[in-house]
Write an enzyme that holds these catalytic residues in place. Sequence first.
Site, short mmCIF file in Angstrom:
data_model
loop_
_atom_site.label_atom_id
_atom_site.label_comp_id
_atom_site.label_asym_id
_atom_site.label_seq_id
_atom_site.Cartn_x
_atom_site.Cartn_y
_atom_site.Cartn_z
N GLY A 145 0.71 -1.39 0.07
CA GLY A 145 -0.07 0.02 0.07
C GLY A 145 0.77 1.40 0.04
N TYR A 151 -2.64 -3.74 -11.31
CA TYR A 151 -2.48 -4.31 -12.60
C TYR A 151 -3.45 -3.37 -13.59
CZ TYR A 151 0.40 -7.77 -10.01
OH TYR A 151 1.15 -8.18 -9.30
#
Length: 190
Positions: free
Chosen positions: A112, A151
Amino acid sequence: MEKHKSIKIEKFLDGDKIYLRRLDISDIEIYADSGVNMDLESRIFTGTVGVFTKSQSEKYINSIMSDSSRIDFLIISKEDNSIVGEVVLNDINRNSRNSNIRIAIFEGENFGKGYGTEAMILALDYGFGMFNLHRIDLTVYDFNERGIHVYEKIGFKREGVLRDYLYFNHNYYDAIVMSILEDEFRESHL
């Protein structure tokens, strides 16, 4: 897990939060401690089931150092020069101009923070720009929603599902195959 400092500060690819440098045999201590024996959360996301000895890690690094179909980068935080993960272009096929990419952030405390996103973009840029690749693919497990989101944000497209691909801790998981083409990457990142 104890944080290890990177001995060398040679920046191969430079980003905002991280830089990438080539994996080297001198990294064996760091890699054996944090890389191949990453924490449980990272092991789940990468599907790593084995635990490796220092000797096995050294043999592995030696074997990949001479493999011209791959390039292994360590992901290093600019904040303290600690190794936080790896990103690898592997199965490079220069005739078909394609490759696979994989990434691992070694400890959950580094999730994160944007390290993975930045490392992927740097490695993709290198693959498309320096290796003249046309297509780069990856496989991500269906429970890795954060990874899938990253992604897709980078520009990868879903291509298919490999059903019951991973067996981990008494359960089967599907793997999602994703890819990005050079023009898709250039439109978004250059």
